[in-house]
Design a protein around this motif. Sequence first.
Motif, PDB file in Angstrom:
ATOM      1  N   ALA A   1       0.841  -1.200   0.000  1.00 36.17           N
ATOM      2  CA  ALA A   1       0.000   0.000   0.000  1.00 36.17           C
ATOM      3  C   ALA A   1       0.874   1.248   0.000  1.00 36.17           C
ATOM      4  N   PHE A   2       0.659   2.114  -0.981  1.00 34.38           N
ATOM      5  CA  PHE A   2       1.309   3.425  -1.012  1.00 34.38           C
ATOM      6  C   PHE A   2       0.309   4.430  -0.447  1.00 34.38           C
ATOM      7  N   VAL A   3       0.673   5.044   0.668  1.00 36.88           N
ATOM      8  CA  VAL A   3      -0.269   5.849   1.445  1.00 36.88           C
ATOM      9  C   VAL A   3       0.165   7.305   1.483  1.00 36.88           C
ATOM     10  N   VAL A   4      -0.802   8.203   1.238  1.00 38.27           N
ATOM     11  CA  VAL A   4      -0.622   9.634   1.489  1.00 38.27           C
ATOM     12  C   VAL A   4      -1.404   9.952   2.762  1.00 38.27           C
ATOM     13  N   PRO A   5      -0.722  10.262   3.864  1.00 36.13           N
ATOM     14  CA  PRO A   5      -1.445  10.535   5.109  1.00 36.13           C
ATOM     15  C   PRO A   5      -2.167  11.888   5.066  1.00 36.13           C
TER      16      PRO A   5
ATOM     17  N   PRO B   1       1.841   9.275  -7.831  1.00 36.06           N
ATOM     18  CA  PRO B   1       2.095   9.666  -9.231  1.00 36.06           C
ATOM     19  C   PRO B   1       0.847   9.444 -10.069  1.00 36.06           C
ATOM     20  N   ARG B   2       0.459  10.442 -10.850  1.00 33.59           N
ATOM     21  CA  ARG B   2      -0.757  10.354 -11.660  1.00 33.59           C
ATOM     22  C   ARG B   2      -0.478  10.842 -13.071  1.00 33.59           C
ATOM     23  N   ASN B   3      -1.287  10.357 -14.016  1.00 35.94           N
ATOM     24  CA  ASN B   3      -1.203  10.882 -15.368  1.00 35.94           C
ATOM     25  C   ASN B   3      -2.131  12.083 -15.508  1.00 35.94           C
ATOM     26  N   ALA B   4      -2.255  12.602 -16.725  1.00 42.47           N
ATOM     27  CA  ALA B   4      -3.062  13.813 -16.922  1.00 42.47           C
ATOM     28  C   ALA B   4      -4.538  13.588 -16.645  1.00 42.47           C
ATOM     29  N   SER B   5      -4.984  12.332 -16.711  1.00 40.03           N
ATOM     30  CA  SER B   5      -6.380  12.016 -16.402  1.00 40.03           C
ATOM     31  C   SER B   5      -6.580  11.709 -14.927  1.00 40.03           C
ATOM     32  N   GLN B   6      -5.521  11.927 -14.142  1.00 36.12           N
ATOM     33  CA  GLN B   6      -5.540  11.729 -12.699  1.00 36.12           C
ATOM     34  C   GLN B   6      -5.612  10.262 -12.283  1.00 36.12           C
TER      35      GLN B   6
ATOM     36  N   ASP C   1       2.442   1.417 -12.573  1.00 33.76           N
ATOM     37  CA  ASP C   1       3.740   0.930 -13.037  1.00 33.76           C
ATOM     38  C   ASP C   1       4.871   1.687 -12.348  1.00 33.76           C
ATOM     39  N   GLU C   2       4.665   2.994 -12.145  1.00 31.91           N
ATOM     40  CA  GLU C   2       5.685   3.778 -11.445  1.00 31.91           C
ATOM     41  C   GLU C   2       5.796   3.341  -9.989  1.00 31.91           C
ATOM     42  N   LEU C   3       4.670   2.991  -9.363  1.00 29.07           N
ATOM     43  CA  LEU C   3       4.720   2.497  -7.987  1.00 29.07           C
ATOM     44  C   LEU C   3       5.482   1.179  -7.917  1.00 29.07           C
ATOM     45  N   ARG C   4       5.300   0.321  -8.917  1.00 25.55           N
ATOM     46  CA  ARG C   4       6.043  -0.942  -8.934  1.00 25.55           C
ATOM     47  C   ARG C   4       7.541  -0.686  -9.048  1.00 25.55           C
ATOM     48  N   THR C   5       7.897   0.319  -9.876  1.00 20.07           N
ATOM     49  CA  THR C   5       9.315   0.674 -10.019  1.00 20.07           C
ATOM     50  C   THR C   5       9.871   1.179  -8.698  1.00 20.07           C
ATOM     51  N   ARG C   6       9.087   1.993  -7.999  1.00 20.11           N
ATOM     52  CA  ARG C   6       9.521   2.504  -6.694  1.00 20.11           C
ATOM     53  C   ARG C   6       9.737   1.353  -5.708  1.00 20.11           C
ATOM     54  N   PHE C   7       8.794   0.406  -5.720  1.00 21.62           N
ATOM     55  CA  PHE C   7       8.914  -0.713  -4.785  1.00 21.62           C
ATOM     56  C   PHE C   7      10.173  -1.523  -5.077  1.00 21.62           C
ATOM     57  N   GLU C   8      10.395  -1.806  -6.364  1.00 22.57           N
ATOM     58  CA  GLU C   8      11.551  -2.616  -6.741  1.00 22.57           C
ATOM     59  C   GLU C   8      12.860  -1.917  -6.396  1.00 22.57           C
TER      60      GLU C   8
END
Length: 527
Positions: free
Chosen positions: A468-472, A507-512, A517-524
Amino acid sequence: MRYDEEFLTIPHAIRLAAERFGDDIALIDEDLRWSFRELEQRMTEAVRATVALGIEEGDRVGLCAPNSAEWIFAALGIQGAGGVVVPLNTRFKAGEISYILRKSGAKAVFAAPFLGSDYIAELLRHDPDLPALRRTVSVLGAKGAADLSWTEFLRAGEEVPAATAEEVVGRLTPDDISDVMFTSGTTGHPKGVILTHGQSLRAYGWMAEEYTFRRGDSFLVIPPFFHCFGYKAGWLASFLHGVTVIPMPVFHPGKALEIIERERVSILLGPPTIFHDLINHPDRSGHDLSSLRVSMTGGTTIPESLIRAMKSDLSFDIVMSAYGLTEASALVTTTCVDDSEETVARTTGRVIPDVEVRIVDETGQELAAGQDGEILVRGYNVTRGYWDDPGATAVTIDDEGWLHTGDIGRLDGNGNLSIVDRKKEMYIVGGFNAYPAEIEKLLLAYEPVAQVAVIGVPDERLGEVGCAFVVPKEGYEVGEKDIVEWSREHMANFKVPRHVRFSDQLPRNASQKVLKDELRTRFEAKA
């Protein structure tokens, strides 16, 4: 007015709006304003100029620009000349744009510099030999690398008689292709979804009525025009019903609050993150937001607390949710004005008129209410297919006309659809199917969590587990142990995230949409 009973195409709809709403304000862009009558005039000028550019019936034309009046004028000019608009994501790089222009066989491209990118210059450097491309037009600002500036483009149209514009617009039919909307390409290359004038008018003419769009409303359109959310549920739906359109090229919550107060904005549709940012902006209470009336927020994780806050803190009378995908004209189900907050938060509502939805298992057998399976859609809103890709079309739309969405959902006893997740995002924890959207919705009920995204990550013992990627929420201190312990109390063990990462933003694209995929890269990177 039932737009499925009219002879309309999109340019015809603009003419009808000019007749019905005349000198009412149709469009506001910064300090400039156009009435519905002037909107029709700008469309006719753009049609003449597009004809002069050499665009003929069925020609595809790329359009890459931020939300703006010129985006609308260019689209109407292309369509009025018989051309097909190919909207381009303004966050795309030159290689991505080149692929779409090649795949669609675009004869011309309209673009505007945006967020530091000169799309035409970058495109020509990357791919100087696009086989079909003949002309380039700069929609905003200086000409740059384009063949024509917007002013030069319009000036060339003065050589085309107005009667010629009338003639080409008059040849259009509701079955003609209005646009090819390329999907985001989350699996392989983007695919071009073919949609017609009649499909869009029928779906969004109905939607605007259902959402109580009315003459005198004003709509701050934040979702990008290259997406159906900003284009069809945004300016197109608005013009059909006499609503003033205010394009916003880049979302800044503080500026949005100023525009809402100044222009007495009454309609605001968008993803949950927009409303979250407005509610939590430090200057919100200093702005008069009492004009806000109608909202719809899409997505699968909408907590009831957000809906209540949208009504109490942002003054909305009506908050709705909906479900759609580009392949189904981006509109399949929606809640109604009188639905409860629970229904709006828990479901995406009932199927729209003249469209069918089925939930099926992996063998194609229809499932009963309350059971999870793939969502299938059939009706007038379903695409004719993917551009120049019969193989992908055959995989997605079966012989009986059912669109296989790849989304997992369930229907309740009242016909309300709940989205469980995307097939491709499901992961398996020790033999149990785990759906990130379901887990995200559960985690949003935990008070310290403002935003969350869940992905499946490898695990030696269980195969996969959740991260889980969390924004508090501001003012809360929360750690990984807190998230895991709360989760163990509120969800089945296989759903409990084994990993937690904290971030100031997702991280979001222009459509929010969250870029998983970027979260997976961060995790790895930190595994």
